[in-house]
Scaffold this motif. Structure first.
Motif, mmCIF file in Angstrom:
data_model
loop_
_atom_site.group_PDB
_atom_site.id
_atom_site.type_symbol
_atom_site.label_atom_id
_atom_site.label_comp_id
_atom_site.label_asym_id
_atom_site.label_seq_id
_atom_site.Cartn_x
_atom_site.Cartn_y
_atom_site.Cartn_z
ATOM 1 N N PHE A 70 0.890 5.812 6.812
ATOM 2 C CA PHE A 70 1.128 4.689 7.725
ATOM 3 C C PHE A 70 2.327 3.845 7.320
ATOM 4 O O PHE A 70 2.274 2.615 7.267
ATOM 5 C CB PHE A 70 -0.138 3.821 7.858
ATOM 6 N N GLY A 71 3.427 4.519 7.048
ATOM 7 C CA GLY A 71 4.673 3.843 6.695
ATOM 8 C C GLY A 71 5.788 4.874 6.739
ATOM 9 O O GLY A 71 5.537 6.074 6.946
ATOM 10 N N PRO A 72 7.047 4.436 6.527
ATOM 11 C CA PRO A 72 8.191 5.331 6.714
ATOM 12 C C PRO A 72 8.444 6.258 5.525
ATOM 13 O O PRO A 72 9.546 6.291 4.969
ATOM 14 C CB PRO A 72 9.349 4.341 6.923
ATOM 15 N N VAL A 73 7.439 7.005 5.131
ATOM 16 C CA VAL A 73 7.527 7.832 3.919
ATOM 17 C C VAL A 73 7.077 9.257 4.251
ATOM 18 O O VAL A 73 6.014 9.449 4.838
ATOM 19 C CB VAL A 73 6.600 7.259 2.821
ATOM 20 N N ASP A 82 0.832 -1.207 0.000
ATOM 21 C CA ASP A 82 0.000 0.000 0.000
ATOM 22 C C ASP A 82 0.870 1.262 0.000
ATOM 23 O O ASP A 82 0.592 2.230 -0.721
ATOM 24 C CB ASP A 82 -0.912 0.022 1.240
ATOM 25 N N VAL A 83 1.930 1.228 0.818
ATOM 26 C CA VAL A 83 2.818 2.393 0.889
ATOM 27 C C VAL A 83 3.525 2.582 -0.450
ATOM 28 O O VAL A 83 3.630 3.694 -0.971
ATOM 29 C CB VAL A 83 3.833 2.208 2.046
ATOM 30 N N ASP A 84 3.999 1.480 -1.042
ATOM 31 C CA ASP A 84 4.713 1.592 -2.316
ATOM 32 C C ASP A 84 3.789 2.139 -3.410
ATOM 33 O O ASP A 84 4.214 2.932 -4.251
ATOM 34 C CB ASP A 84 5.284 0.228 -2.722
ATOM 35 N N THR A 85 2.528 1.724 -3.389
ATOM 36 C CA THR A 85 1.573 2.225 -4.383
ATOM 37 C C THR A 85 1.442 3.744 -4.274
ATOM 38 O O THR A 85 1.460 4.459 -5.283
ATOM 39 C CB THR A 85 0.183 1.557 -4.163
ATOM 40 N N LEU A 86 1.358 4.252 -3.026
ATOM 41 C CA LEU A 86 1.248 5.710 -2.840
ATOM 42 C C LEU A 86 2.502 6.424 -3.348
ATOM 43 O O LEU A 86 2.412 7.475 -3.984
ATOM 44 C CB LEU A 86 1.066 6.031 -1.348
ATOM 45 N N VAL A 87 3.673 5.837 -3.073
ATOM 46 C CA VAL A 87 4.931 6.457 -3.504
ATOM 47 C C VAL A 87 4.996 6.492 -5.034
ATOM 48 O O VAL A 87 5.279 7.540 -5.637
ATOM 49 C CB VAL A 87 6.141 5.685 -2.917
ATOM 50 N N GLN A 88 4.696 5.354 -5.665
ATOM 51 C CA GLN A 88 4.794 5.304 -7.136
ATOM 52 C C GLN A 88 3.774 6.250 -7.770
ATOM 53 O O GLN A 88 4.053 6.901 -8.774
ATOM 54 C CB GLN A 88 4.598 3.865 -7.656
ATOM 55 N N GLN A 89 2.592 6.327 -7.154
ATOM 56 C CA GLN A 89 1.560 7.208 -7.679
ATOM 57 C C GLN A 89 2.014 8.679 -7.605
ATOM 58 O O GLN A 89 1.827 9.451 -8.547
ATOM 59 C CB GLN A 89 0.280 7.015 -6.863
ATOM 60 N N SER A 90 2.656 9.045 -6.504
ATOM 61 C CA SER A 90 3.061 10.454 -6.382
ATOM 62 C C SER A 90 4.210 10.765 -7.337
ATOM 63 O O SER A 90 4.291 11.887 -7.862
ATOM 64 C CB SER A 90 3.398 10.815 -4.938
ATOM 65 N N TYR A 92 15.974 -6.099 3.485
ATOM 66 C CA TYR A 92 16.000 -6.866 4.743
ATOM 67 C C TYR A 92 14.902 -7.931 4.791
ATOM 68 O O TYR A 92 15.052 -8.973 5.424
ATOM 69 C CB TYR A 92 15.877 -5.917 5.948
ATOM 70 N N GLY A 93 13.774 -7.670 4.115
ATOM 71 C CA GLY A 93 12.689 -8.664 4.150
ATOM 72 C C GLY A 93 11.443 -8.115 3.481
ATOM 73 O O GLY A 93 11.357 -6.919 3.195
ATOM 74 N N GLU A 94 10.480 -9.009 3.255
ATOM 75 C CA GLU A 94 9.322 -8.583 2.464
ATOM 76 C C GLU A 94 8.397 -7.615 3.197
ATOM 77 O O GLU A 94 7.555 -6.980 2.585
ATOM 78 C CB GLU A 94 8.532 -9.801 1.969
ATOM 79 N N ARG A 95 8.570 -7.467 4.531
ATOM 80 C CA ARG A 95 7.731 -6.495 5.245
ATOM 81 C C ARG A 95 8.491 -5.200 5.556
ATOM 82 O O ARG A 95 8.112 -4.458 6.450
ATOM 83 C CB ARG A 95 7.205 -7.110 6.536
ATOM 84 N N TYR A 96 9.565 -4.967 4.812
ATOM 85 C CA TYR A 96 10.364 -3.765 5.065
ATOM 86 C C TYR A 96 10.274 -2.786 3.893
ATOM 87 O O TYR A 96 10.245 -3.195 2.733
ATOM 88 C CB TYR A 96 11.833 -4.143 5.268
ATOM 89 N N TYR A 97 10.242 -1.494 4.240
ATOM 90 C CA TYR A 97 10.278 -0.451 3.214
ATOM 91 C C TYR A 97 11.348 0.559 3.585
ATOM 92 O O TYR A 97 11.508 0.904 4.772
ATOM 93 C CB TYR A 97 8.913 0.248 3.120
ATOM 94 N N LYS A 98 12.095 1.011 2.603
ATOM 95 C CA LYS A 98 13.191 1.945 2.893
ATOM 96 C C LYS A 98 12.633 3.278 3.383
ATOM 97 O O LYS A 98 11.648 3.774 2.820
ATOM 98 C CB LYS A 98 13.998 2.204 1.624
ATOM 99 N N PRO A 99 13.259 3.877 4.404
ATOM 100 C CA PRO A 99 12.864 5.237 4.792
ATOM 101 C C PRO A 99 12.917 6.139 3.555
ATOM 102 O O PRO A 99 13.929 6.154 2.844
ATOM 103 C CB PRO A 99 13.926 5.627 5.822
ATOM 104 N N THR A 100 11.813 6.821 3.312
ATOM 105 C CA THR A 100 11.631 7.495 2.031
ATOM 106 C C THR A 100 11.256 8.958 2.226
ATOM 107 O O THR A 100 10.518 9.296 3.156
ATOM 108 C CB THR A 100 10.513 6.763 1.245
#
Ligand code: NAP
Length: 485
Positions: free
Chosen positions: A388-391, A339-347, A363-371
């Motif tokens: 609701f994520g590190p973005v 969900d977070v990645d979708t918002l990032v790509q959309q923006s 690090y793993g499939e439930r990790y997202y890079k601080p963005t």
């Protein structure tokens, strides 16, 4: 297997009417770091919720009639036990939720502080006398507990979201039934173990753990013996639970979603603002309701602020929260990462510039890079939705009125933050922001002494503080007549 000093804290099923329900164990609790099984527990159902409500109803009168000082002593004991077991409770919390252990232990202390606070407030449920309009009458106001309280809580603060509600309820003389989130039942059950050890009577504090949220929620929002329903979670679910509560006209309080603005004016202490933004944004991997969702920076200092902010966020250590020094753990699920990645790509597609991160973390499939995204507009999806994520999206502005309008342009109204050293501006902006809580030159605002809660579609009611008991009390007016006869 978790390595605990006090293994009694790891429970295997619901705590109802002072009994542990450990049959039918097939609900797995998994570590979000790697999906490994942490523990398997009994999966309760709607009928178990009914049993818990009946137990709470049965226990309520005696709990209400117990002198407040005695209730306070039991609660104080509960608080002491939580602090004595802080490390173990932190390990359980990190194992099921993922936040770094230091943060998890901080949550235990934060949650326990509400139990401590309300153990004191229990003794101060004062009434009033009111001058009557007629000489032969007297008006007296007393406050009484609402009765049985039901709660549903989320996974992002598995201990504190329960403690904030239960502490106020028990202090007021209410009994309590909570259904915690499916992903994080173990922290709730550990709290029940300590409540039992503290001597809180059976039926007063009940925890029902199971994965059928809808069916269990149906009971908690419609059972006629429940007087009040309290919820922390998303606005969408909160709205439907409010409507379910209408059928029995329950007292309702809601702690829902947010879209916090973080405004940095051109007179701000930029280094302090960078630190405040990191604390309010990246805690719990960005998964808190009061997390900064949009940073607004005055155009004069935008470059300077962004450079420092990007450099500081780039230093954050991502990994397994059990490891020393890790600052950002996993997100709660793979779906949350998607969900977070979708918002990032959309923006990015809408024209935002990717300044840092912007992809899944190795690090793993439930990790997202601080963005960090710059060149964002307040209309983009990333600014309108709770991330609701590190973005972090950064939006620039040119004047005070404009940024107030942008900050308020959302259906949410939970927390807002701003940095300025101009005393006139501080009052103007603090009063103009349509939010329940405002951090001024401060990124961490929540504590037991302060009223936590939102306006608009972020909810109603307040948790903590001298106001926190009000939601659990009824005002009763006694009219005494015939005084002059
Ligand atoms: P959520 O989907 O609303 O879930 C919260 C709780 O509601 C969970 O226990 C969930 O159970 C349960 N639930 C979901 N659907 C239900 C239904 N139809 N009937 C009864 N119960 C239902 O929220 P989330 O995504 O887990 O949590 C994050 C949200 O909580 C964010 O919006 C955040 O801002 C908000 N929050 C607000 C505060 C505050 O104080 N204002 C504090 C923390 C979080 P399952 O676990 O089984 O799905």
């Amino acid at each position: 297997m978790l390595s605990l000093t006090n293994p009694a804290l790891l429970k295997s099923g619901s705590y109802i009417d002072g009994n542990w329900h450990q049959d039918n164990q097939h609900l797995g609790v998994r570590n979000p770091v790697n999906g490994e099984l942490v523990h398997t527990i009994a999966n309760a159902n709607a009928q178990n919720v009914v049993t818990a409500v009946e137990a709470a109803k049965k226990a309520q009168k005696a709990w209400q009639q117990m002198p407040a000082a005695n209730r306070a002593q039991l609660m104080r004991k509960w608080y002491d036990l939580m602090m004595q077991n802080q490390h173990d409770l932190g390990i359980i919390l990190t194992a099921e939720q993922g936040k770094p252990l230091a943060e998890a232990k901080g949550e235990i202390a934060y949650g326990a502080a509400f139990i401590d606070w309300f153990s004191e407030e229990a003794k101060r449920v004062y009434g009033d006398t009111i001058p009557a309009p007629a000489g032969d009458k007297r008006i007296v106001v007393i406050k009484q507990p609402v009765g049985v309280v039901a709660a549903i809580t989320p996974w992002n603060f598995p201990n504190a979201m329960i403690a904030r509600k239960a502490a106020a309820a028990l202090a007021a003389g209410c009994t309590f039934v909570v259904r915690p989130a499916t992903q994080t039942p173990l922290s709730a059950l550990a709290m029940a173990e300590l409540a039992e050890q503290a001597g809180i009577p059976k039926g007063v504090f009940n925890v029902v753990v199971g994965d059928n949220a809808r069916a269990m929620g149906q009971v908690l929002t419609t059972h006629p013996d429940i007087a009040k329903f309290t919820f922390t979670g998303s606005t969408a679910v909160g709205k439907s639970l409010i409507s379910q509560c209408a059928s029995t006209v329950k007292k309702v309080s809601m702690e829902l979603g947010g879209n916090a603005p973080f405004i940095v004016f051109d007179d701000a202490d930029i280094d302090a603002a960078v630190q405040g933004a990191i604390a309010s944004k990246y805690r719990n991997a960005g998964q808190t309701c009061v997390c900064t969702n949009r940073i607004f920076v005055h155009s004069k200092i935008a470059e300077q602020f962004s450079e420092k902010f990007i450099a500081a966020v780039n230093q954050l250590t991502v990994g397994d929260g059990m490891q020393e020094g890790v600052q950002i753990g996993p997100m709660i699920s793979k779906q949350a990462v998607d969900d977070v990645d979708t918002l990032v790509q959309q923006s990015i597609a809408e024209g935002a510039h990717l300044a840092l991160g912007g992809e899944r973390h190795p690090y793993g499939e439930r990790y997202y890079k601080p963005t960090i995204m710059t060149q964002v507009s307040n209309q983009m999806a990333i600014a309108c939705n709770e991330i609701f994520g590190p973005v972090t999206p950064i939006i620039t502005f040119d004047d005070e009125q404009q940024v107030i309008a942008m900050a308020n342009d959302t259906e949410y109204g939970l927390a807002a933050y701003f940095y300025s050293r101009d005393i006139g501006r501080i009052w103007r902006v603090a009063e103009a922001l349509e939010y329940g809580m405002v951090g001024i030159n401060e990124g961490i605002i929540s504590n037991a002494a302060a009223p936590f809660g939102g306006v608009k579609q972020s909810g109603n009611g307040r948790e903590g503080s001298m106001y926190g008991l009000d939601d659990y009390l009824e005002i009763k007016y006694l009219c005494m007549g015939g005084i002059d006869r």
